[in-house]
Design a protein around this motif. Structure first.
Motif, PDB file in Angstrom:
ATOM      1  N   PRO A  55     -35.717  10.049  42.920  1.00 24.11           N
ATOM      2  CA  PRO A  55     -36.029  10.732  44.157  1.00 24.11           C
ATOM      3  C   PRO A  55     -35.488  12.358  43.925  1.00 24.11           C
ATOM      4  N   ILE A  56     -35.904  13.768  44.195  1.00 23.18           N
ATOM      5  CA  ILE A  56     -35.993  14.181  43.192  1.00 23.18           C
ATOM      6  C   ILE A  56     -34.960  14.800  44.857  1.00 23.18           C
ATOM      7  N   ASP A  57     -34.698  14.484  45.258  1.00 22.28           N
ATOM      8  CA  ASP A  57     -34.150  15.180  46.739  1.00 22.28           C
ATOM      9  C   ASP A  57     -32.562  13.932  46.728  1.00 22.28           C
ATOM     10  N   ASP A  58     -32.577  13.312  45.738  1.00 21.75           N
ATOM     11  CA  ASP A  58     -31.843  12.359  45.695  1.00 21.75           C
ATOM     12  C   ASP A  58     -30.295  13.112  44.580  1.00 21.75           C
ATOM     13  N   ILE A  59     -31.153  14.293  43.471  1.00 21.46           N
ATOM     14  CA  ILE A  59     -30.424  14.535  42.654  1.00 21.46           C
ATOM     15  C   ILE A  59     -29.713  16.051  43.075  1.00 21.46           C
ATOM     16  N   LEU A  60     -27.582  16.115  42.985  1.00 20.74           N
ATOM     17  CA  LEU A  60     -27.210  17.061  43.341  1.00 20.74           C
ATOM     18  C   LEU A  60     -27.091  18.140  41.988  1.00 20.74           C
ATOM     19  N   TYR A  61     -26.767  17.713  40.917  1.00 22.26           N
ATOM     20  CA  TYR A  61     -26.931  18.469  39.546  1.00 22.26           C
ATOM     21  C   TYR A  61     -27.247  17.567  38.483  1.00 22.26           C
ATOM     22  N   LEU A  62     -27.366  18.870  37.558  1.00 23.41           N
ATOM     23  CA  LEU A  62     -27.405  18.301  36.166  1.00 23.41           C
ATOM     24  C   LEU A  62     -26.421  19.224  35.166  1.00 23.41           C
ATOM     25  N   LYS A  63     -25.764  18.322  34.301  1.00 26.08           N
ATOM     26  CA  LYS A  63     -24.367  18.877  33.541  1.00 26.08           C
ATOM     27  C   LYS A  63     -24.934  18.518  31.956  1.00 26.08           C
ATOM     28  N   ILE A  64     -25.047  19.237  31.025  1.00 30.34           N
ATOM     29  CA  ILE A  64     -25.137  19.475  29.608  1.00 30.34           C
ATOM     30  C   ILE A  64     -23.837  19.461  29.071  1.00 30.34           C
ATOM     31  N   ASN A  65     -23.989  18.688  27.669  1.00 33.77           N
ATOM     32  CA  ASN A  65     -22.010  18.668  27.171  1.00 33.77           C
ATOM     33  C   ASN A  65     -23.180  18.413  25.431  1.00 33.77           C
ATOM     34  N   ARG A  66     -23.017  19.211  24.936  1.00 35.07           N
ATOM     35  CA  ARG A  66     -23.487  19.417  23.720  1.00 35.07           C
ATOM     36  C   ARG A  66     -25.075  19.323  24.008  1.00 35.07           C
ATOM     37  N   HIS A  67     -25.848  17.873  23.749  1.00 32.76           N
ATOM     38  CA  HIS A  67     -27.304  17.755  23.946  1.00 32.76           C
ATOM     39  C   HIS A  67     -26.916  16.847  24.836  1.00 32.76           C
ATOM     40  N   LEU A  68     -25.716  15.705  26.090  1.00 35.97           N
ATOM     41  CA  LEU A  68     -26.004  15.368  26.656  1.00 35.97           C
ATOM     42  C   LEU A  68     -26.405  15.373  28.190  1.00 35.97           C
ATOM     43  N   ILE A  69     -27.079  15.113  28.432  1.00 33.22           N
ATOM     44  CA  ILE A  69     -27.410  15.387  30.365  1.00 33.22           C
ATOM     45  C   ILE A  69     -27.329  14.546  31.006  1.00 33.22           C
ATOM     46  N   THR A  70     -26.349  14.824  31.827  1.00 31.85           N
ATOM     47  CA  THR A  70     -25.802  13.587  32.745  1.00 31.85           C
ATOM     48  C   THR A  70     -26.480  14.684  34.498  1.00 31.85           C
ATOM     49  N   ILE A  71     -27.003  13.104  34.716  1.00 30.26           N
ATOM     50  CA  ILE A  71     -27.858  13.639  36.192  1.00 30.26           C
ATOM     51  C   ILE A  71     -26.487  12.777  36.863  1.00 30.26           C
ATOM     52  N   CYS A  72     -26.743  13.817  37.993  1.00 27.29           N
ATOM     53  CA  CYS A  72     -25.468  12.689  39.211  1.00 27.29           C
ATOM     54  C   CYS A  72     -26.706  13.397  40.815  1.00 27.29           C
ATOM     55  N   THR A  73     -26.403  11.752  41.106  1.00 27.65           N
ATOM     56  CA  THR A  73     -27.147  11.516  42.086  1.00 27.65           C
ATOM     57  C   THR A  73     -26.636  10.719  42.982  1.00 27.65           C
ATOM     58  N   THR A  74     -27.175  11.354  44.770  1.00 29.75           N
ATOM     59  CA  THR A  74     -26.257  10.042  45.670  1.00 29.75           C
ATOM     60  C   THR A  74     -26.304   9.392  45.457  1.00 29.75           C
ATOM     61  N   ASN A  75     -26.758   8.166  43.910  1.00 30.02           N
ATOM     62  CA  ASN A  75     -27.088   6.481  44.425  1.00 30.02           C
ATOM     63  C   ASN A  75     -26.515   6.960  42.474  1.00 30.02           C
ATOM     64  N   GLY A  76     -26.320   7.581  41.867  1.00 27.86           N
ATOM     65  CA  GLY A  76     -25.352   7.142  40.353  1.00 27.86           C
ATOM     66  C   GLY A  76     -25.486   8.504  39.570  1.00 27.86           C
ATOM     67  N   ILE A  77     -25.266   7.418  37.964  1.00 28.55           N
ATOM     68  CA  ILE A  77     -25.021   8.632  36.836  1.00 28.55           C
ATOM     69  C   ILE A  77     -26.551   8.214  36.352  1.00 28.55           C
ATOM     70  N   TYR A  78     -27.097   9.088  35.860  1.00 24.87           N
ATOM     71  CA  TYR A  78     -27.893   8.579  34.606  1.00 24.87           C
ATOM     72  C   TYR A  78     -27.651   9.756  33.057  1.00 24.87           C
ATOM     73  N   GLU A  79     -27.452   9.983  31.858  1.00 25.15           N
ATOM     74  CA  GLU A  79     -27.912  10.206  30.949  1.00 25.15           C
ATOM     75  C   GLU A  79     -28.560  10.344  30.209  1.00 25.15           C
ATOM     76  N   LYS A  80     -28.910  11.249  29.624  1.00 17.46           N
ATOM     77  CA  LYS A  80     -30.487  11.587  28.690  1.00 17.46           C
ATOM     78  C   LYS A  80     -30.167  12.802  28.584  1.00 17.46           C
ATOM     79  N   TYR A  81     -30.893  12.459  26.717  1.00 17.20           N
ATOM     80  CA  TYR A  81     -30.245  14.146  25.363  1.00 17.20           C
ATOM     81  C   TYR A  81     -31.729  14.762  25.870  1.00 17.20           C
TER      82      TYR A  81
END
Length: 146
Positions: A55-81
């Motif tokens: 859910p868009i409303d759950d997303i706090l922020y997205l951070k990138i390190n090299r090409h790995l994007i970390t999606i920080c949400t109110t319910n957990g963390i997801y990663e993708k390239y």
């Protein structure tokens, strides 16, 4: 019965909407409707082996390190390239803004700004770049992303 008939026949609904308009104005109603619609929208996170609907409303922020994007949400963390620029293209209409070269943040999850730090609803702090600080502060004060 259609919405127009319901509006005419439901005095309580009419009174509540008119009270809201008196208190917050047309702009407040438009923002409330937009927030309600955004709350029901989802961000699709695809990895090589999985797909997540966040859910868009759950997303706090997205951070990138090299090409790995970390999606920080109110319910957990997801990663993708991927590319943070591409993610911002998808999310900017939902009030996300770039706050540094490596981070985009949801304006709706910011509770305050102290110096060059963004304070989020979960009390986490995100550092802003000097170049982007004025834009983030202005967007936060105005309550929207621009």
């Amino acid at each position: 019965m259609d919405w127009n008939d319901e509006w005419k026949n439901d005095k309580d609904l009419k009174d509540r909407i008119l009270f809201f308009l008196q208190q917050y104005g047309k702009e407040g109603l438009e923002r409330a409707l937009e927030a309600y619609a955004d709350e029901r929208k989802a961000y699709i996170c695809k990895t090589r082996t999985a797909v997540f609907r966040i859910p868009i409303d759950d997303i706090l922020y997205l951070k990138i390190n090299r090409h790995l994007i970390t999606i920080c949400t109110t319910n957990g963390i997801y990663e993708k390239y991927g590319s943070l620029t591409e993610e911002l293209k998808q999310l900017s209409s939902y009030h996300f803004i770039r706050c540094s070269q490596s981070c985009i943040v949801s304006l709706r999850k910011i509770t305050g700004i102290q110096g060059s730090d963004i304070i989020l609803t979960n009390q986490e702090r995100i550092r802003m770049s000097r170049a982007l600080t004025p834009k983030v502060v202005a967007a936060f004060i105005m309550g929207r992303c621009g």
